[in-house]
Design a protein around this motif. Sequence first.
Motif, short mmCIF file in Angstrom:
data_model
loop_
_atom_site.label_atom_id
_atom_site.label_comp_id
_atom_site.label_asym_id
_atom_site.label_seq_id
_atom_site.Cartn_x
_atom_site.Cartn_y
_atom_site.Cartn_z
N ALA A 124 0.83 -1.21 0.00
CA ALA A 124 0.00 0.00 0.00
C ALA A 124 0.86 1.26 0.00
O ALA A 124 0.58 2.22 -0.72
CB ALA A 124 -0.93 -0.01 1.22
N GLN A 127 2.75 2.01 -3.43
CA GLN A 127 2.01 2.50 -4.59
C GLN A 127 1.77 4.02 -4.51
O GLN A 127 1.20 4.62 -5.42
CB GLN A 127 0.70 1.72 -4.77
N HIS A 174 -6.25 0.75 -0.90
CA HIS A 174 -5.45 -0.41 -1.32
C HIS A 174 -5.71 -1.59 -0.40
O HIS A 174 -5.88 -2.73 -0.86
CB HIS A 174 -3.97 -0.05 -1.32
#
Length: 198
Positions: A124, A127, A174
């Motif tokens: 998470a 990204q 995410h």
Amino acid sequence: MNMDADKDLVFRLHDDDIGAFDLLYQKYHQAIYRNIYKLTKDDDISCDILQDIFIALWEKRAEIKADQSVSGWLFVLSFNKSISHLRKKLREAAVVNAMPFAEIEQEDSSLHLIDDQYYLLHQAINQLSPQRKKVFTLCKLEGKTYEEAAETLNISKHTVKEYLGHAVAAVKNHIHEHQAEWKTAGVLLACYWVGIDQ
């Protein structure tokens, strides 16, 4: 960022270097304590859990990968131990079945589950855009204030708050999107980040 420094400290931990352990404690214990306290609301319990976290760090030092974020590992473990404490209190009060933590497995602090949770968190965070990743790491994992993060990154406090808001939302999204892949890990981390004040 301090990733390379942390990586060196993990390598030193693998060599049983107590000095590396002391440096990691000095770097992260205050931020970890604050997040434990947000869940337990009890100073004595928070101190006990904090001690358990760093005992586990030393005992499991050979199993921690140097390319992981040791701060992420510590925070996942601290969350799990805090939730285990809360579940125990709730069981004693005979109301555990009414709480959202009822589905969490007992002793969620097992290394396997920590690895799953860490990996989801790592995904998470990775990204995020570089600047949001820096802000998220400073404020959420290292426990820096908005002012400290702004000074470190040479940006305004307002910009830090804006980046952090977007980063937290992206991390939560995410986790929710991938929680089925990682069993309870997504649920736990989503609850964790939701529970941390921005």
